[in-house]
Design a protein around this motif. Structure first.
Motif, PDB file in Angstrom:
ATOM      1  N   VAL A  19       0.836  -1.212   0.000  1.00 48.10           N
ATOM      2  CA  VAL A  19       0.000   0.000   0.000  1.00 48.10           C
ATOM      3  C   VAL A  19       0.866   1.256   0.000  1.00 48.10           C
ATOM      4  O   VAL A  19       0.598   2.213  -0.737  1.00 48.10           O
ATOM      5  N   VAL A  20       1.924   1.240   0.803  1.00 46.65           N
ATOM      6  CA  VAL A  20       2.797   2.422   0.866  1.00 46.65           C
ATOM      7  C   VAL A  20       3.540   2.624  -0.450  1.00 46.65           C
ATOM      8  O   VAL A  20       3.670   3.764  -0.934  1.00 46.65           O
ATOM      9  N   LEU A  21       4.037   1.554  -1.048  1.00 43.78           N
ATOM     10  CA  LEU A  21       4.706   1.675  -2.348  1.00 43.78           C
ATOM     11  C   LEU A  21       3.754   2.212  -3.406  1.00 43.78           C
ATOM     12  O   LEU A  21       4.140   3.027  -4.255  1.00 43.78           O
ATOM     13  N   TRP A  22       2.516   1.750  -3.361  1.00 43.01           N
ATOM     14  CA  TRP A  22       1.500   2.276  -4.280  1.00 43.01           C
ATOM     15  C   TRP A  22       1.341   3.785  -4.096  1.00 43.01           C
ATOM     16  O   TRP A  22       1.315   4.546  -5.062  1.00 43.01           O
ATOM     17  N   ALA A  23       1.289   4.212  -2.824  1.00 43.86           N
ATOM     18  CA  ALA A  23       1.123   5.641  -2.535  1.00 43.86           C
ATOM     19  C   ALA A  23       2.344   6.457  -2.966  1.00 43.86           C
ATOM     20  O   ALA A  23       2.211   7.600  -3.436  1.00 43.86           O
ATOM     21  N   GLY A 197      -2.917   4.225  10.565  1.00 41.87           N
ATOM     22  CA  GLY A 197      -3.513   5.284  11.374  1.00 41.87           C
ATOM     23  C   GLY A 197      -2.498   5.975  12.257  1.00 41.87           C
ATOM     24  O   GLY A 197      -2.448   7.210  12.327  1.00 41.87           O
ATOM     25  N   VAL A 198      -1.661   5.197  12.923  1.00 41.75           N
ATOM     26  CA  VAL A 198      -0.660   5.777  13.820  1.00 41.75           C
ATOM     27  C   VAL A 198       0.424   6.509  13.037  1.00 41.75           C
ATOM     28  O   VAL A 198       0.858   7.595  13.422  1.00 41.75           O
ATOM     29  N   ALA A 199       0.864   5.938  11.917  1.00 43.17           N
ATOM     30  CA  ALA A 199       1.882   6.611  11.095  1.00 43.17           C
ATOM     31  C   ALA A 199       1.373   7.971  10.622  1.00 43.17           C
ATOM     32  O   ALA A 199       2.129   8.961  10.615  1.00 43.17           O
ATOM     33  N   THR A 200       0.098   8.041  10.264  1.00 44.20           N
ATOM     34  CA  THR A 200      -0.482   9.312   9.844  1.00 44.20           C
ATOM     35  C   THR A 200      -0.450  10.320  10.975  1.00 44.20           C
ATOM     36  O   THR A 200      -0.053  11.476  10.790  1.00 44.20           O
ATOM     37  N   SER A 201      -0.875   9.891  12.154  1.00 45.31           N
ATOM     38  CA  SER A 201      -0.905  10.804  13.304  1.00 45.31           C
ATOM     39  C   SER A 201       0.499  11.242  13.709  1.00 45.31           C
ATOM     40  O   SER A 201       0.718  12.400  14.082  1.00 45.31           O
ATOM     41  N   LEU A 442       7.745   4.982   7.941  1.00 45.44           N
ATOM     42  CA  LEU A 442       6.535   5.190   7.148  1.00 45.44           C
ATOM     43  C   LEU A 442       6.060   6.635   7.255  1.00 45.44           C
ATOM     44  O   LEU A 442       5.746   7.283   6.245  1.00 45.44           O
ATOM     45  N   ALA A 443       6.011   7.145   8.471  1.00 41.95           N
ATOM     46  CA  ALA A 443       5.573   8.527   8.672  1.00 41.95           C
ATOM     47  C   ALA A 443       6.498   9.505   7.958  1.00 41.95           C
ATOM     48  O   ALA A 443       6.049  10.439   7.279  1.00 41.95           O
ATOM     49  N   LEU A 444       7.807   9.279   8.081  1.00 40.86           N
ATOM     50  CA  LEU A 444       8.771  10.189   7.475  1.00 40.86           C
ATOM     51  C   LEU A 444       8.718  10.145   5.949  1.00 40.86           C
ATOM     52  O   LEU A 444       8.697  11.182   5.282  1.00 40.86           O
ATOM     53  N   SER A 445       8.664   8.941   5.386  1.00 36.01           N
ATOM     54  CA  SER A 445       8.654   8.812   3.925  1.00 36.01           C
ATOM     55  C   SER A 445       7.404   9.444   3.322  1.00 36.01           C
ATOM     56  O   SER A 445       7.461  10.087   2.270  1.00 36.01           O
ATOM     57  N   LEU A 446       6.271   9.288   3.994  1.00 39.26           N
ATOM     58  CA  LEU A 446       5.024   9.864   3.467  1.00 39.26           C
ATOM     59  C   LEU A 446       4.972  11.370   3.646  1.00 39.26           C
ATOM     60  O   LEU A 446       4.378  12.082   2.845  1.00 39.26           O
ATOM     61  N   MET A 447       5.613  11.873   4.709  1.00 44.60           N
ATOM     62  CA  MET A 447       5.701  13.328   4.871  1.00 44.60           C
ATOM     63  C   MET A 447       6.495  13.938   3.724  1.00 44.60           C
ATOM     64  O   MET A 447       6.101  14.945   3.127  1.00 44.60           O
ATOM     65  N   VAL A 448       7.623  13.320   3.423  1.00 43.93           N
ATOM     66  CA  VAL A 448       8.492  13.819   2.352  1.00 43.93           C
ATOM     67  C   VAL A 448       7.771  13.750   1.003  1.00 43.93           C
ATOM     68  O   VAL A 448       7.873  14.651   0.173  1.00 43.93           O
ATOM     69  N   ALA A 449       7.014  12.677   0.810  1.00 43.69           N
ATOM     70  CA  ALA A 449       6.322  12.481  -0.468  1.00 43.69           C
ATOM     71  C   ALA A 449       4.977  13.198  -0.535  1.00 43.69           C
ATOM     72  O   ALA A 449       4.310  13.184  -1.570  1.00 43.69           O
TER      73      ALA A 449
END
Length: 490
Positions: A19-23, A197-201, A442-449
């Motif tokens: 899911v994260v790779l897809w995102a 959910g937690v990674a998002t928060s 996960l939180a860091l990679s999605l913040m950057v992206a």
């Protein structure tokens, strides 16, 4: 047994990575698909979210006031391990701590400026702002947590079953089926909901800490700063995780309560005290009346879809994580004691918090309020700029954000370790640290992206099947209690 442990762990890890790779690789496609799915669920099944979360409240009230209320979550002679203060501190820190700092000012101001049915900036808008803030952060989310936590605590401590979400279904479908594909699927879904959910928060918490530091000290808002924040917080919560519940999470949660309580008392002292108490009283009266109005799940407008239904889905998506953690720390409580403690005490704290900081924001006037809600991350700090000792309060709030950040990650890491270790109440440090690294990365990679909001959407979509899971949890819990009563009568 070990095979199952590895299966759930690796399948969960695989699902999260895919899911994260897809995102990350196909962000446009991911955003389009998740948004369209969420819009479909909210549009077609908004009534279902509204109905089920109201059912949770009725279920909690019924079970606490029933003859089952004196049943202990454990053997009849079991005693609670944690004092009331430590118990409240841990369940509150896991449940929504960081959200109060993030939305304590921003949400009431949004509702005050853009209410429905009344003109913004008026007394009626003020009442609307308090009532809806109470609604979104009061009994409903905690009833949602209570249903899952109570069912899980009963099964693991009273019936001796593994601390897994799937264990809740044993009274309905039997233990053998729960150990099979159905149970594993439920547990994988729970882990996915928890991780995302937690990674998002955590990501949103990092952004607010960075925004606060930028607003107060002109520290730049960039990837390097956010990386340093994530690394620092990760190091602390990993240390806490390694120390375990008693020496880590318990100490940090008690610290949270002390800092938050000090901030709240200070706000009452320096703020418009009479207005705060007036808004608290009026808000509670309007909230109580509004509880019955909200029982109608149909005919809701766009405002409800954007706020209330979105919140209900978000809280449900957090239920596997928070419910599992609350269950873990509640052995020895009676059902009545559990429901009253989980439902009423955190709700009361939320009412006090939103009354104090919401009033502080509203009383600064419309111009400042409009400035504050431009960016939710800095709304708190904008309002504090206009208060006595505002800089001191802002710095304390940043510290509180950090400690709430740590306890959320710490408790989530503990829960993920349990979920991926066949419900082991004391998962290995290695398993917990693995999930801790995954969460932070996960939180860091999605913040950057720029993918945090997309992941939040995905985790809320997961809430839909979990709402169904929780409806059956109530049925299963009721059946289990009736069986227990039957055996005692015999």
């Amino acid at each position: 047994m070990k095979k199952k442990n590895k299966t759930v762990f690796y399948v969960s890890l695989f699902v999260v990575i895919i899911v994260v790779l897809w995102a990350l690789i196909f962000p446009t496609n991911f955003e389009t698909k998740t948004n369209s799915t969420l819009n479909f669920l909210v549009e077609k099944f908004g009534w279902f979210y509204l109905t089920t979360i109201n059912l949770f409240i009725f279920f909690c009230i019924w079970i606490a006031s029933s003859k089952y209320g004196n049943i202990k979550l454990g053997p009849d002679d079991s005693k609670p391990k944690y004092s009331y203060i430590s118990w409240f501190a841990m369940l509150f820190s896991a449940g929504m701590g960081i959200g109060l700092v993030f939305w304590g000012v921003a949400e009431p101001l949004n509702h005050f400026i853009n209410p429905i049915g009344v003109e913004g900036g008026t007394e009626a808008a003020k009442s609307f702002a308090m009532t809806k803030s109470f609604m979104h952060w009061g009994l409903h989310p905690w009833a949602n947590y209570s249903v899952l936590a109570l069912s899980l605590a009963y099964m693991q401590f009273r019936m001796g079953k593994p601390s897994l979400i799937s264990s809740i279904f044993i009274p309905l479908i039997g233990e053998e089926r729960v150990k099979g594909k159905i149970g594993k699927s439920i547990d994988v879904l729970a882990i996915f909901a928890t991780v995302t959910g937690v990674a998002t928060s955590l990501g949103l918490g990092t952004l607010q800490i960075n925004s606060g530091l930028n607003y107060l000290f002109n520290i730049p808002e960039n990837t390097l700063t956010q990386l340093l924040i994530v690394v620092a917080v990760t190091a602390i919560f990993m240390l806490s995780t390694a120390k375990g519940l008693d020496k880590g999470m318990k100490v940090l949660s008690n610290t949270n309560v002390i800092i938050a309580g000090t901030l709240l008392v200070f706000c009452f002292i320096i703020g418009p005290t009479l207005n705060i108490f007036s808004n608290l009283g009026n808000g509670l009266l309007a909230y109580t009346k509004d509880l019955f109005v909200e029982l109608n799940p149909f005919g809701k407008n766009e405002w409800y879809k954007d706020w209330t239904i979105f919140y209900w889905a978000w809280w449900i998506s957090w239920a596997p994580f928070v419910g599992t953690f609350i269950a873990r720390i509640s052995r020895g409580r009676t059902i009545r004691e559990f429901v009253i403690g989980v439902l009423l005490v955190p709700s009361l704290i939320s009412f006090l918090w939103f009354s104090a900081f919401g009033t502080l924001g509203i009383d600064t006037g419309m111009d400042v309020a409009k400035e504050a809600i431009i960016k939710a991350e800095t709304a708190f700090f904008v309002i504090m700029k206009y208060q006595s000792f505002g800089s001191l309060i802002s710095m304390a709030a940043i510290v509180l954000l950090g400690t709430f950040f740590i306890t959320s990650a710490d408790s989530a890491t503990f829960v993920l370790g349990m979920m991926s270790s066949n419900g082991d109440l004391n998962p290995s440090t290695r398993r917990k640290l693995t999930w801790g690294v995954i969460q932070s990365a996960l939180a860091l990679s999605l913040m950057v992206a720029g993918g945090l909001e997309m992941l939040q959407t995905a985790s809320i979509i997961v809430a839909f099947p979990f709402a169904i899971v929780m409806v059956f949890a109530m049925v299963s819990m009721t059946k289990a209690l009736k069986n227990e009563r039957f055996s005692k009568e015999q």
